[in-house]
Scaffold this motif. Sequence first.
Motif, PDB file in Angstrom:
ATOM      1  N   GLN A  53      12.127  48.907 -32.436  1.00 28.73           N
ATOM      2  CA  GLN A  53      10.914  49.603 -32.888  1.00 28.73           C
ATOM      3  C   GLN A  53      11.084  50.127 -34.314  1.00 28.73           C
ATOM      4  OE1 GLN A  53       8.885  52.388 -30.258  1.00 28.73           O
ATOM      5  NE2 GLN A  53      10.017  51.574 -28.519  1.00 28.73           N
ATOM      6  N   LEU A  54      12.258  50.662 -34.608  1.00 29.15           N
ATOM      7  CA  LEU A  54      12.505  51.160 -35.955  1.00 29.15           C
ATOM      8  C   LEU A  54      12.491  50.021 -36.977  1.00 29.15           C
ATOM      9  CD1 LEU A  54      15.283  53.840 -35.325  1.00 29.15           C
ATOM     10  CD2 LEU A  54      13.008  54.257 -36.262  1.00 29.15           C
ATOM     11  N   VAL A  55      13.088  48.882 -36.611  1.00 37.53           N
ATOM     12  CA  VAL A  55      13.083  47.727 -37.522  1.00 37.53           C
ATOM     13  C   VAL A  55      11.657  47.268 -37.776  1.00 37.53           C
ATOM     14  CG1 VAL A  55      13.727  45.298 -37.752  1.00 37.53           C
ATOM     15  CG2 VAL A  55      15.413  46.961 -36.955  1.00 37.53           C
ATOM     16  N   PHE A 101      10.929  60.190 -35.108  1.00 32.68           N
ATOM     17  CA  PHE A 101      10.037  59.031 -35.032  1.00 32.68           C
ATOM     18  C   PHE A 101       9.379  59.063 -33.660  1.00 32.68           C
ATOM     19  CE2 PHE A 101       9.410  54.550 -33.786  1.00 32.68           C
ATOM     20  CZ  PHE A 101       8.674  54.073 -34.863  1.00 32.68           C
ATOM     21  N   ILE A 102       8.043  59.042 -33.608  1.00 33.32           N
ATOM     22  CA  ILE A 102       7.343  59.174 -32.326  1.00 33.32           C
ATOM     23  C   ILE A 102       7.315  57.831 -31.599  1.00 33.32           C
ATOM     24  CG2 ILE A 102       5.158  59.682 -31.184  1.00 33.32           C
ATOM     25  CD1 ILE A 102       4.564  61.744 -33.241  1.00 33.32           C
ATOM     26  N   ILE A 103       7.845  57.831 -30.390  1.00 29.01           N
ATOM     27  CA  ILE A 103       7.788  56.649 -29.526  1.00 29.01           C
ATOM     28  C   ILE A 103       6.525  56.693 -28.675  1.00 29.01           C
ATOM     29  CG2 ILE A 103       8.990  55.330 -27.735  1.00 29.01           C
ATOM     30  CD1 ILE A 103      11.585  56.734 -28.686  1.00 29.01           C
ATOM     31  N   ILE A 147      -0.285  63.028 -35.932  1.00 25.24           N
ATOM     32  CA  ILE A 147       0.798  62.052 -36.057  1.00 25.24           C
ATOM     33  C   ILE A 147       0.841  61.244 -34.766  1.00 25.24           C
ATOM     34  CG2 ILE A 147       3.199  61.724 -36.740  1.00 25.24           C
ATOM     35  CD1 ILE A 147       3.055  64.873 -37.373  1.00 25.24           C
ATOM     36  N   MET A 148       0.843  59.922 -34.899  1.00 24.87           N
ATOM     37  CA  MET A 148       0.684  59.016 -33.769  1.00 24.87           C
ATOM     38  C   MET A 148       1.955  58.226 -33.487  1.00 24.87           C
ATOM     39  SD  MET A 148      -3.211  57.626 -34.093  1.00 24.87           S
ATOM     40  CE  MET A 148      -4.576  58.802 -34.049  1.00 24.87           C
ATOM     41  N   PRO A 149       2.010  57.525 -32.332  1.00 26.73           N
ATOM     42  CA  PRO A 149       3.176  56.691 -32.032  1.00 26.73           C
ATOM     43  C   PRO A 149       3.439  55.670 -33.140  1.00 26.73           C
ATOM     44  CG  PRO A 149       1.813  56.920 -30.083  1.00 26.73           C
ATOM     45  CD  PRO A 149       1.033  57.529 -31.216  1.00 26.73           C
ATOM     46  N   SER A 201      -1.569  51.425 -33.193  1.00 26.20           N
ATOM     47  CA  SER A 201      -0.428  51.870 -32.400  1.00 26.20           C
ATOM     48  C   SER A 201      -0.485  51.401 -30.951  1.00 26.20           C
ATOM     49  CB  SER A 201      -0.327  53.401 -32.424  1.00 26.20           C
ATOM     50  OG  SER A 201      -1.439  53.994 -31.767  1.00 26.20           O
ATOM     51  N   ALA A 202      -1.709  51.213 -30.412  1.00 26.77           N
ATOM     52  CA  ALA A 202      -1.835  50.874 -28.992  1.00 26.77           C
ATOM     53  C   ALA A 202      -2.628  49.605 -28.730  1.00 26.77           C
ATOM     54  CB  ALA A 202      -2.481  52.039 -28.234  1.00 26.77           C
ATOM     55  N   GLY A 203      -3.264  49.041 -29.770  1.00 23.78           N
ATOM     56  CA  GLY A 203      -3.957  47.766 -29.607  1.00 23.78           C
ATOM     57  C   GLY A 203      -5.381  47.860 -29.102  1.00 23.78           C
ATOM     58  N   ASN A 204      -5.936  49.065 -29.003  1.00 25.83           N
ATOM     59  CA  ASN A 204      -7.307  49.193 -28.496  1.00 25.83           C
ATOM     60  C   ASN A 204      -8.039  50.251 -29.305  1.00 25.83           C
ATOM     61  OD1 ASN A 204      -9.671  49.248 -27.066  1.00 25.83           O
ATOM     62  ND2 ASN A 204      -8.797  50.029 -25.168  1.00 25.83           N
TER      63      ASN A 204
END
Length: 238
Positions: free
Chosen positions: A4-6, A51-53, A74-76, A165-168
């Motif tokens: 996720q970081l990459v 970093f927000i997961i 601040i979002m995922p 961030s979530a696709g929707n």
Amino acid sequence: MSDQLVRKFASRVAMSAADCALVAGLPFKVRTIDASTYMLREGQRPTRCAFIIEGLAYRQKLTPNGEREIVSIIMPGEFVDLQNLFLEESDHDIQALTRLTLAEVPISTLRELIVSCPAAGHALWVDALIESSIHREWLLNVGRRNARTRLAHLLCEFSVRFRKSAGNDMAYELPMTQEQLGDALGLTPVHVNRVLKSLESAGLIARKKRQVSVIDWPGLRDTAEFNERYLHLNQTRI
């Protein structure tokens, strides 16, 4: 988590295999905190960058008599406190809006990464500049737009950022009370409630508890005078 970081860094700048390996090697600690928990307080000297997961957080400033202004969400997939990589103490509070899962990276390690990997430094610069761009738009929103346009604009922004961030982007959970929305928009909770009802009556959105569904995206965009340019969504550089 390393993947996720990459992906986060690679979304901002073209990364070589060696760059990706350096980012993947960052040490981190995964931590879960409850909603309303303070992640950082004004005046605190931070040692880690989060970093927000999963979950949402917000920044706030308080007046001496305790009045609050929420200055960003601040979002995922976003870093919480990049400014504290080089500033010695925090000038605002950061609080969990929902239950949060975080990956915390030591600030000293991120500083070393910036020196050893210019591409990673470039990516973090881009992130910080995009955050500044969003702050400018929020300032314009509170200072120059009327209440209806102001709230519609915030809903449009959330739609676009949740899509990333979530696709929707047409339906999402907005876990903010009307008081919190008011503190982000410079409105009273009563005024927020009135405007939400007007947007719903106009057929632009639908609400079910905290679920917001966008029914008429073009209409909501027009009402909000929304242009997503300030979000800099297509930012990857070679």
